[in-house]
Scaffold this active site. Sequence first.
Site, PDB file in Angstrom:
ATOM      1  CB  THR A 157     -15.162  -9.810   5.242  1.00  0.00           C
ATOM      2  OG1 THR A 157     -14.354  -9.719   4.089  1.00  0.00           O
ATOM      3  CG2 THR A 157     -15.426  -8.422   5.794  1.00  0.00           C
ATOM      4  N   GLY A 196     -20.946 -14.155   0.130  1.00  0.00           N
ATOM      5  CA  GLY A 196     -22.053 -14.345  -0.809  1.00  0.00           C
ATOM      6  C   GLY A 196     -22.579 -15.768  -0.737  1.00  0.00           C
ATOM      7  CD  GLU A 440     -11.656 -11.080  -3.679  1.00  0.00           C
ATOM      8  OE1 GLU A 440     -12.803 -11.496  -3.849  1.00  0.00           O
ATOM      9  OE2 GLU A 440     -10.890 -11.521  -2.804  1.00  0.00           O
TER      10      GLU A 440
HETATM   11  C1  LIG Z   1     -21.389 -18.603 -13.157  1.00  0.00           C
HETATM   12  C2  LIG Z   1     -19.918 -18.516 -13.498  1.00  0.00           C
HETATM   13  C3  LIG Z   1     -19.079 -17.912 -12.365  1.00  0.00           C
HETATM   14  C4  LIG Z   1     -17.602 -17.861 -12.667  1.00  0.00           C
HETATM   15  C5  LIG Z   1     -16.881 -17.218 -11.514  1.00  0.00           C
HETATM   16  C6  LIG Z   1     -15.804 -16.246 -11.900  1.00  0.00           C
HETATM   17  C7  LIG Z   1     -16.252 -14.812 -11.852  1.00  0.00           C
HETATM   18  C8  LIG Z   1     -15.730 -14.118 -10.648  1.00  0.00           C
HETATM   19  C9  LIG Z   1     -16.220 -12.728 -10.644  1.00  0.00           C
HETATM   20  C10 LIG Z   1     -16.617 -12.221  -9.573  1.00  0.00           C
HETATM   21  C11 LIG Z   1     -16.596 -13.011  -8.283  1.00  0.00           C
HETATM   22  C12 LIG Z   1     -16.202 -12.173  -7.214  1.00  0.00           C
HETATM   23  C13 LIG Z   1     -17.193 -12.065  -6.159  1.00  0.00           C
HETATM   24  C14 LIG Z   1     -16.332 -11.820  -4.985  1.00  0.00           C
HETATM   25  C15 LIG Z   1     -17.077 -11.115  -3.923  1.00  0.00           C
HETATM   26  C16 LIG Z   1     -16.102 -10.526  -2.931  1.00  0.00           C
HETATM   27  C17 LIG Z   1     -15.313 -11.526  -2.165  1.00  0.00           C
HETATM   28  C18 LIG Z   1     -14.401 -10.861  -1.146  1.00  0.00           C
HETATM   29  O1  LIG Z   1     -14.357  -9.682  -1.005  1.00  0.00           O
HETATM   30  S1  LIG Z   1     -13.426 -11.889  -0.223  1.00  0.00           S
HETATM   31  C19 LIG Z   1     -12.515 -10.870   0.888  1.00  0.00           C
HETATM   32  C20 LIG Z   1     -11.439 -10.103   0.197  1.00  0.00           C
HETATM   33  N1  LIG Z   1     -10.646  -9.375   1.147  1.00  0.00           N
HETATM   34  C21 LIG Z   1      -9.611  -8.644   0.805  1.00  0.00           C
HETATM   35  O2  LIG Z   1      -9.270  -8.534  -0.358  1.00  0.00           O
HETATM   36  C22 LIG Z   1      -8.836  -8.033   1.917  1.00  0.00           C
HETATM   37  C23 LIG Z   1      -7.832  -7.017   1.465  1.00  0.00           C
HETATM   38  N2  LIG Z   1      -6.672  -7.063   2.324  1.00  0.00           N
HETATM   39  C24 LIG Z   1      -5.521  -7.688   1.981  1.00  0.00           C
HETATM   40  O3  LIG Z   1      -5.396  -8.273   0.932  1.00  0.00           O
HETATM   41  C25 LIG Z   1      -4.391  -7.632   2.986  1.00  0.00           C
HETATM   42  O4  LIG Z   1      -4.802  -7.531   4.271  1.00  0.00           O
HETATM   43  C26 LIG Z   1      -3.423  -6.490   2.681  1.00  0.00           C
HETATM   44  C27 LIG Z   1      -2.739  -6.825   1.366  1.00  0.00           C
HETATM   45  C28 LIG Z   1      -4.113  -5.148   2.585  1.00  0.00           C
HETATM   46  C29 LIG Z   1      -2.387  -6.383   3.797  1.00  0.00           C
HETATM   47  O5  LIG Z   1      -1.993  -7.649   4.173  1.00  0.00           O
HETATM   48  P1  LIG Z   1      -0.943  -7.873   5.375  1.00  0.00           P
HETATM   49  O6  LIG Z   1      -1.287  -6.965   6.508  1.00  0.00           O
HETATM   50  O7  LIG Z   1      -0.911  -9.319   5.665  1.00  0.00           O
HETATM   51  O8  LIG Z   1       0.365  -7.486   4.703  1.00  0.00           O
HETATM   52  P2  LIG Z   1       1.290  -6.182   4.817  1.00  0.00           P
HETATM   53  O9  LIG Z   1       1.877  -6.143   6.192  1.00  0.00           O
HETATM   54  O10 LIG Z   1       0.605  -4.958   4.343  1.00  0.00           O
HETATM   55  O11 LIG Z   1       2.381  -6.594   3.789  1.00  0.00           O
HETATM   56  C30 LIG Z   1       3.373  -7.593   4.038  1.00  0.00           C
HETATM   57  C31 LIG Z   1       3.965  -8.023   2.728  1.00  0.00           C
HETATM   58  O12 LIG Z   1       3.103  -8.943   2.078  1.00  0.00           O
HETATM   59  C32 LIG Z   1       2.886  -8.531   0.729  1.00  0.00           C
HETATM   60  N3  LIG Z   1       1.574  -9.022   0.284  1.00  0.00           N
HETATM   61  C33 LIG Z   1       0.362  -8.689   0.761  1.00  0.00           C
HETATM   62  N4  LIG Z   1      -0.580  -9.354   0.093  1.00  0.00           N
HETATM   63  C34 LIG Z   1       0.049 -10.147  -0.793  1.00  0.00           C
HETATM   64  C35 LIG Z   1      -0.398 -11.065  -1.774  1.00  0.00           C
HETATM   65  N5  LIG Z   1      -1.710 -11.327  -1.949  1.00  0.00           N
HETATM   66  N6  LIG Z   1       0.523 -11.697  -2.535  1.00  0.00           N
HETATM   67  C36 LIG Z   1       1.839 -11.448  -2.367  1.00  0.00           C
HETATM   68  N7  LIG Z   1       2.321 -10.568  -1.460  1.00  0.00           N
HETATM   69  C37 LIG Z   1       1.436  -9.937  -0.686  1.00  0.00           C
HETATM   70  C38 LIG Z   1       2.974  -7.018   0.790  1.00  0.00           C
HETATM   71  O13 LIG Z   1       3.213  -6.456  -0.465  1.00  0.00           O
HETATM   72  C39 LIG Z   1       4.128  -6.851   1.742  1.00  0.00           C
HETATM   73  O14 LIG Z   1       5.321  -7.021   1.031  1.00  0.00           O
HETATM   74  P3  LIG Z   1       6.637  -6.188   1.445  1.00  0.00           P
HETATM   75  O15 LIG Z   1       6.820  -6.343   2.917  1.00  0.00           O
HETATM   76  O16 LIG Z   1       6.341  -4.767   1.063  1.00  0.00           O
HETATM   77  O17 LIG Z   1       7.690  -6.823   0.589  1.00  0.00           O
HETATM   78  C1  LIG Z   2     -20.974  -6.814  -2.362  1.00  0.00           C
HETATM   79  C2  LIG Z   2     -19.909  -7.318  -1.441  1.00  0.00           C
HETATM   80  C3  LIG Z   2     -19.625  -8.663  -1.424  1.00  0.00           C
HETATM   81  C4  LIG Z   2     -18.653  -9.156  -0.563  1.00  0.00           C
HETATM   82  N1  LIG Z   2     -18.436 -10.498  -0.516  1.00  0.00           N
HETATM   83  C5  LIG Z   2     -17.534 -11.002   0.369  1.00  0.00           C
HETATM   84  C6  LIG Z   2     -17.341 -12.406   0.482  1.00  0.00           C
HETATM   85  O1  LIG Z   2     -17.958 -13.191  -0.238  1.00  0.00           O
HETATM   86  N2  LIG Z   2     -16.480 -12.866   1.402  1.00  0.00           N
HETATM   87  C7  LIG Z   2     -15.766 -12.035   2.213  1.00  0.00           C
HETATM   88  O2  LIG Z   2     -14.983 -12.523   3.015  1.00  0.00           O
HETATM   89  N3  LIG Z   2     -15.914 -10.701   2.112  1.00  0.00           N
HETATM   90  C8  LIG Z   2     -16.777 -10.159   1.222  1.00  0.00           C
HETATM   91  N4  LIG Z   2     -16.954  -8.799   1.140  1.00  0.00           N
HETATM   92  C9  LIG Z   2     -16.206  -7.930   2.030  1.00  0.00           C
HETATM   93  C10 LIG Z   2     -15.128  -7.117   1.331  1.00  0.00           C
HETATM   94  O3  LIG Z   2     -14.055  -7.902   0.942  1.00  0.00           O
HETATM   95  C11 LIG Z   2     -14.672  -5.975   2.250  1.00  0.00           C
HETATM   96  O4  LIG Z   2     -15.782  -5.143   2.486  1.00  0.00           O
HETATM   97  C12 LIG Z   2     -13.535  -5.211   1.632  1.00  0.00           C
HETATM   98  O5  LIG Z   2     -12.351  -5.983   1.615  1.00  0.00           O
HETATM   99  C13 LIG Z   2     -13.261  -3.877   2.358  1.00  0.00           C
HETATM  100  O6  LIG Z   2     -13.009  -4.081   3.693  1.00  0.00           O
HETATM  101  P1  LIG Z   2     -13.831  -3.317   4.848  1.00  0.00           P
HETATM  102  O7  LIG Z   2     -15.262  -3.474   4.573  1.00  0.00           O
HETATM  103  O8  LIG Z   2     -13.261  -3.791   6.125  1.00  0.00           O
HETATM  104  O9  LIG Z   2     -13.485  -1.790   4.648  1.00  0.00           O
HETATM  105  P2  LIG Z   2     -12.570  -0.902   5.573  1.00  0.00           P
HETATM  106  O10 LIG Z   2     -11.193  -1.447   5.555  1.00  0.00           O
HETATM  107  O11 LIG Z   2     -13.175  -0.693   6.905  1.00  0.00           O
HETATM  108  O12 LIG Z   2     -12.565   0.427   4.714  1.00  0.00           O
HETATM  109  C14 LIG Z   2     -13.244   1.621   5.083  1.00  0.00           C
HETATM  110  C15 LIG Z   2     -12.401   2.806   4.574  1.00  0.00           C
HETATM  111  O13 LIG Z   2     -11.165   2.820   5.276  1.00  0.00           O
HETATM  112  C16 LIG Z   2     -10.097   2.922   4.372  1.00  0.00           C
HETATM  113  N5  LIG Z   2      -8.932   2.161   4.897  1.00  0.00           N
HETATM  114  C17 LIG Z   2      -8.911   0.955   5.522  1.00  0.00           C
HETATM  115  N6  LIG Z   2      -7.664   0.596   5.807  1.00  0.00           N
HETATM  116  C18 LIG Z   2      -6.858   1.569   5.365  1.00  0.00           C
HETATM  117  C19 LIG Z   2      -5.457   1.775   5.349  1.00  0.00           C
HETATM  118  N7  LIG Z   2      -4.616   0.848   5.842  1.00  0.00           N
HETATM  119  N8  LIG Z   2      -4.983   2.905   4.805  1.00  0.00           N
HETATM  120  C20 LIG Z   2      -5.813   3.820   4.274  1.00  0.00           C
HETATM  121  N9  LIG Z   2      -7.152   3.677   4.232  1.00  0.00           N
HETATM  122  C21 LIG Z   2      -7.665   2.568   4.786  1.00  0.00           C
HETATM  123  C22 LIG Z   2     -10.588   2.320   3.065  1.00  0.00           C
HETATM  124  O14 LIG Z   2      -9.909   2.870   1.966  1.00  0.00           O
HETATM  125  C23 LIG Z   2     -12.069   2.717   3.075  1.00  0.00           C
HETATM  126  O15 LIG Z   2     -12.204   3.981   2.506  1.00  0.00           O
HETATM  127  C24 LIG Z   2     -17.927  -8.280   0.278  1.00  0.00           C
HETATM  128  C25 LIG Z   2     -18.195  -6.909   0.233  1.00  0.00           C
HETATM  129  C26 LIG Z   2     -19.178  -6.422  -0.619  1.00  0.00           C
HETATM  130  C27 LIG Z   2     -19.454  -4.963  -0.638  1.00  0.00           C
END
Ligand SMILES: CCCCCCCC/C=C\CCCCCCCC(=O)SCCNC(=O)CCNC(=O)[C@H](O)C(C)(C)COP(=O)(O)OP(=O)(O)OC[C@H]1O[C@@H](n2cnc3c(N)ncnc32)[C@H](O)[C@@H]1OP(=O)(O)O
Ligand SMILES: Cc1cc2nc3c(=O)[nH]c(=O)nc-3n(C[C@H](O)[C@H](O)[C@H](O)COP(=O)(O)OP(=O)(O)OC[C@H]3O[C@@H](n4cnc5c(N)ncnc54)[C@H](O)[C@@H]3O)c2cc1C
Length: 674
Positions: A157, A196, A440
């Site tokens: 991010t 993080g 996520e």
């Molecule tokens: C001590 C012990 C510890 C143990 C540890 C274990 C415990 C763990 C517990 C807790 C830890 C957690 C702590 C974590 C903290 C937070 C970390 C973070 O936040 S890291 C950042 C995350 N960031 C996001 O998640 C971004 C979200 N955005 C996205 O994923 C993409 O941008 C998305 C999906 C919204 C759009 O991606 P496009 O723009 O590239 O794709 P489109 O154009 O919309 O779609 C194209 C095609 O690709 C498919 N697609 C998209 N994502 C896909 C995927 N992941 N897999 C397969 N297909 C996918 C779609 O379905 C679509 O398919 P068709 O065209 O309809 O057939």
């Molecule tokens: C506690 C915490 C820990 C994190 N840890 C990590 C980390 O370790 N590594 C890392 O890389 N990231 C991390 N992140 C970032 C996190 O993954 C992003 O904040 C999250 O994916 C949301 O993206 P954004 O902040 O850009 O929100 P935005 O996308 O700007 O969202 C703002 C608003 O816009 C809306 N929106 C956005 N796009 C669309 C759309 N296409 N259609 C409709 N509505 C939309 C959303 O629903 C939301 O209401 C962390 C975040 C938090 C809060």
Amino acid sequence: MTQTNNNMTVNPDLAMERAKCNFNVLEVTHIFDGGERNTLQRKKIEDVALNSGASKDALGEEHMSPKEKYENAVRKSCIYATMMKNELAELSGLESFGVSSPVIRRTADAFFKEVSPFLLHLGMFVPTIMGQCTPEQQSYWLPRALDMQIIGTYAQTELGHGTFIRGLETTATYDPETEEFVLHSPTLSSYKWWAGGLGKTVNYCIVVAQLYTKGECHGTHPFIVQIRDEDTHVPLPGIKVGEIGPKMGFNTADNGFLGFDHYRIPREHMLMKNAQVLKDGTYVKVARHGKLTYGTMVFVRVVLVNEVAFNLAKASTIAVRYSAIRRQSKPKPDEVEPQILDYVTQQHKLFIAIATAHALQLCSTWLWESFSAVLAQMKGGNTDTLPEFHALSSCLKAISTSDSAHLIEQCRHACGGHGYMISSGIPNLYNFVSATRTYEGDYTVLLLQTARFLVKAYEQAEAKKPLTPTVSYLAHAFSGSRATWDNSPDGIIRSFQALAAGKTAVCVTNMRKRMRAGLSQVDAWEMSTIQLVAAAEAHCRAVIADTYRKEIVRLTANSSPNVKVVMDQLTTLYLYYWALERTGDLLMFTSVSQKDLVDLQIAYEELLLKIRPNAVGLVDAFDLRDELLHSTLGSYDGRVYERLMEEALKSPMNKEPVSDAYSKYLRPMMKGKL
Ligand SMILES: CCCCCCCC/C=C\CCCCCCCC(=O)SCCNC(=O)CCNC(=O)[C@H](O)C(C)(C)COP(=O)(O)OP(=O)(O)OC[C@H]1O[C@@H](n2cnc3c(N)ncnc32)[C@H](O)[C@@H]1OP(=O)(O)O
Ligand SMILES: Cc1cc2nc3c(=O)[nH]c(=O)nc-3n(C[C@H](O)[C@H](O)[C@H](O)COP(=O)(O)OP(=O)(O)OC[C@H]3O[C@@H](n4cnc5c(N)ncnc54)[C@H](O)[C@@H]3O)c2cc1C
């Protein structure tokens, strides 16, 4: 008056509840641990990790300054990591220490009221090495990361973009002269933000950047990047790194920012399992599916379902135990004040929290097994099941995190004023879980991913083409008549599927209408997104209800009769609750009548009363040690008022009889001398 139980002084109301419970609590614990053997192993791990007292703080975390809190969290992370390498590795039966073991994860929670600064190392850095490296890269990085010789995080991010990964601005430009990538942050909005552990803890990170080679951009790719000196920990030249400041929760996670000034890394530091850049700069795509670089996110979405189920189990344990000892109001003048757990409205707040914790726990195990099957297929080069799994994990992540956050807050409401105390444990649980709804993949964004899949599946069903398992019910969407309501569990699940199919059909019809009226496909989709989100939510609820019911039937096949009854009551409660929450939709898409819904409400209320005597038994079955609960209200012995007072007396504000603020401000103001 108090009673002694296992050398512990127990509140008499709680003791009475335990005596009243009519099922074998341990049997239910075994069901949710996945068998007696797992329970024993979990308890052994908890004993080793927690009996030494190493998880305890001399002064409560909540009384420390941000810097002290962070340093204390690092101290305990190091103790826990060392335990994992030594005592716990063998006990947990894991080849490498506990990357995804829920037991290890669960036990770690005793050490932190908030989170460990190592969470991203284990939760995303290590899994990315495992999932995105070639075997050679893995053999170099994985042992060092598992042994904690290096500590990493996942920096994807940026200030400007989190959701839209394709919009990231950090660049990685290949220089064939030196066989290096040049990492650069061209704008303020391209600074990495949030990772993080990045602020102060890690010395490496996975950086996701736009890959340029031979003048062409190939989209985002992951790189492993050293950011601090391995010995002095000083940031390396070309790196600008720091901590992002106080947040609603996660305050011991040192989330950070990171910018690059033409910072060079060797070519081999691009993670090359899915795509490669050869020495001369030629780009080679290896993976058969374009989205495999998103793999770590999919993994964490799967893990999160289990994570939030666990946290909801904690909140419901606290709120139910507290509701058993708390007495309030006098509805019958001649009787003593009732336990608040006797109020039906209180049962309505709490029993759905227990049932949801069960439902999500079982769905998480089922989802994990499905994920393992998809990974096994992908190893053989087959990615056919990935789109369905992406749709499934996206909606389950969205709904499980959102429902859990909502229900944890409801547990706080159920605890009245005392639930607002940090020492109740509930505020920290809420602050942690409410973030899971955003990170996520944000709630709305992920549900819209599922909706894409649903619309496609609907069109396939319309064309009489075969459907994948989780959407097979869409085949019945074209019968032309409304689904027949019946209030059996299977009947309600069929109705939930009819809702999902009906809502998807409405979306498709509206989008087609809008396109006929001249809107582009993108605009027609956008105008329908409120309903598309609702359709995806309905689909997810149908999946959860169906999985919960089937899994409970399967897992209790050989259980004792009373366990069967109480588990059946809880699954039925879950189904009734959601049917009653969605009466408008049921009236739109099924044959349900007003009378059916009135009857269902009465059946729901009667079910609450049946579950009531077993409520404390049900939360005891989560088997959460006091060290894991961190709660004055939820401890096993129910000594709530004593604990609240003990904690209040620990407040540094109570160390001096008169605060300095009196002589500095209050006195001068009151004497008119300010
Ligand atoms: C001590 C012990 C510890 C143990 C540890 C274990 C415990 C763990 C517990 C807790 C830890 C957690 C702590 C974590 C903290 C937070 C970390 C973070 O936040 S890291 C950042 C995350 N960031 C996001 O998640 C971004 C979200 N955005 C996205 O994923 C993409 O941008 C998305 C999906 C919204 C759009 O991606 P496009 O723009 O590239 O794709 P489109 O154009 O919309 O779609 C194209 C095609 O690709 C498919 N697609 C998209 N994502 C896909 C995927 N992941 N897999 C397969 N297909 C996918 C779609 O379905 C679509 O398919 P068709 O065209 O309809 O057939
Ligand atoms: C506690 C915490 C820990 C994190 N840890 C990590 C980390 O370790 N590594 C890392 O890389 N990231 C991390 N992140 C970032 C996190 O993954 C992003 O904040 C999250 O994916 C949301 O993206 P954004 O902040 O850009 O929100 P935005 O996308 O700007 O969202 C703002 C608003 O816009 C809306 N929106 C956005 N796009 C669309 C759309 N296409 N259609 C409709 N509505 C939309 C959303 O629903 C939301 O209401 C962390 C975040 C938090 C809060």
